[in-house]
Design a protein around this motif. Structure first.
Motif, PDB file in Angstrom:
ATOM      1  N   TYR A  51     -16.129   4.071  -5.136  1.00 52.26           N
ATOM      2  CA  TYR A  51     -16.149   4.352  -3.705  1.00 52.26           C
ATOM      3  C   TYR A  51     -15.861   5.826  -3.465  1.00 52.26           C
ATOM      4  O   TYR A  51     -15.000   6.415  -4.107  1.00 52.26           O
ATOM      5  N   SER A  52     -16.573   6.420  -2.529  1.00 46.93           N
ATOM      6  CA  SER A  52     -16.353   7.818  -2.185  1.00 46.93           C
ATOM      7  C   SER A  52     -15.522   7.874  -0.901  1.00 46.93           C
ATOM      8  O   SER A  52     -15.995   7.502   0.175  1.00 46.93           O
ATOM      9  N   VAL A  53     -14.293   8.304  -1.018  1.00 45.02           N
ATOM     10  CA  VAL A  53     -13.376   8.351   0.122  1.00 45.02           C
ATOM     11  C   VAL A  53     -12.738   9.735   0.182  1.00 45.02           C
ATOM     12  O   VAL A  53     -12.303  10.267  -0.827  1.00 45.02           O
ATOM     13  N   ILE A  82      -4.268   5.827  -4.131  1.00 43.95           N
ATOM     14  CA  ILE A  82      -5.294   4.962  -3.541  1.00 43.95           C
ATOM     15  C   ILE A  82      -6.655   5.641  -3.614  1.00 43.95           C
ATOM     16  O   ILE A  82      -7.662   5.020  -3.993  1.00 43.95           O
ATOM     17  N   GLN A  83      -6.696   6.926  -3.286  1.00 44.88           N
ATOM     18  CA  GLN A  83      -7.963   7.664  -3.318  1.00 44.88           C
ATOM     19  C   GLN A  83      -8.534   7.702  -4.732  1.00 44.88           C
ATOM     20  O   GLN A  83      -9.726   7.481  -4.941  1.00 44.88           O
ATOM     21  N   ARG A  84      -7.690   7.968  -5.744  1.00 44.33           N
ATOM     22  CA  ARG A  84      -8.152   7.992  -7.137  1.00 44.33           C
ATOM     23  C   ARG A  84      -8.640   6.613  -7.576  1.00 44.33           C
ATOM     24  O   ARG A  84      -9.667   6.485  -8.238  1.00 44.33           O
ATOM     25  N   ALA A  85      -7.912   5.565  -7.212  1.00 44.21           N
ATOM     26  CA  ALA A  85      -8.300   4.203  -7.594  1.00 44.21           C
ATOM     27  C   ALA A  85      -9.632   3.824  -6.963  1.00 44.21           C
ATOM     28  O   ALA A  85     -10.483   3.214  -7.621  1.00 44.21           O
ATOM     29  N   LEU A  86      -9.836   4.176  -5.715  1.00 41.23           N
ATOM     30  CA  LEU A  86     -11.107   3.888  -5.063  1.00 41.23           C
ATOM     31  C   LEU A  86     -12.253   4.635  -5.736  1.00 41.23           C
ATOM     32  O   LEU A  86     -13.344   4.091  -5.918  1.00 41.23           O
ATOM     33  N   ALA A  87     -12.008   5.880  -6.132  1.00 40.65           N
ATOM     34  CA  ALA A  87     -13.030   6.663  -6.836  1.00 40.65           C
ATOM     35  C   ALA A  87     -13.387   6.003  -8.164  1.00 40.65           C
ATOM     36  O   ALA A  87     -14.565   5.940  -8.550  1.00 40.65           O
ATOM     37  N   LEU A  96     -13.356   2.926  -8.779  1.00 39.05           N
ATOM     38  CA  LEU A  96     -14.137   1.728  -8.462  1.00 39.05           C
ATOM     39  C   LEU A  96     -15.516   2.056  -7.904  1.00 39.05           C
ATOM     40  O   LEU A  96     -16.280   1.163  -7.554  1.00 39.05           O
ATOM     41  N   THR A 108      -7.708  10.455   2.354  1.00 43.58           N
ATOM     42  CA  THR A 108      -6.976   9.203   2.399  1.00 43.58           C
ATOM     43  C   THR A 108      -5.574   9.466   2.939  1.00 43.58           C
ATOM     44  O   THR A 108      -4.938  10.446   2.589  1.00 43.58           O
TER      45      THR A 108
END
Length: 84
Positions: free
Chosen positions: A32-34, A23-28, A30, A37
């Motif tokens: 997004y900085s998260v 999830i963290q890699r997918a958000l990155a 896209l 996670t």
């Protein structure tokens, strides 16, 4: 009396969490900085019992025997009496 129960289950610190990493890699990807996670399973149900103490004991047994693995999971339980 009826009680509403919510059990929140997550992996203990230090346990690998491939779902959260994905999830963290997918958000990155896209944009997004998260950070940090984590994933949490939330299980809700109602219990019919005579007292809050009986519900607490029953839910603790459920968690230890079925809902989570105490070796790798931490969990929090919230119990509230339902009206009516």
């Amino acid at each position: 009396m009826k009680f509403h129960v919510e059990v929140r289950i997550k992996l203990k610190k230090g346990m690998l969490n491939p779902e959260a990493s994905t999830i963290q890699r997918a958000l990155a990807l896209l944009g997004y900085s998260v950070e940090d996670t984590d994933t949490i399973d939330i299980i809700t149900f109602t219990v019919d019992e005579d007292s809050l103490e009986a519900v607490e004991k029953e839910v603790e047994d459920m968690c230890q025997r079925l809902l989570c693995n105490p070796v790798i999971h931490d969990y929090e339980v919230s119990i509230s009496e339902m009206e009516g």
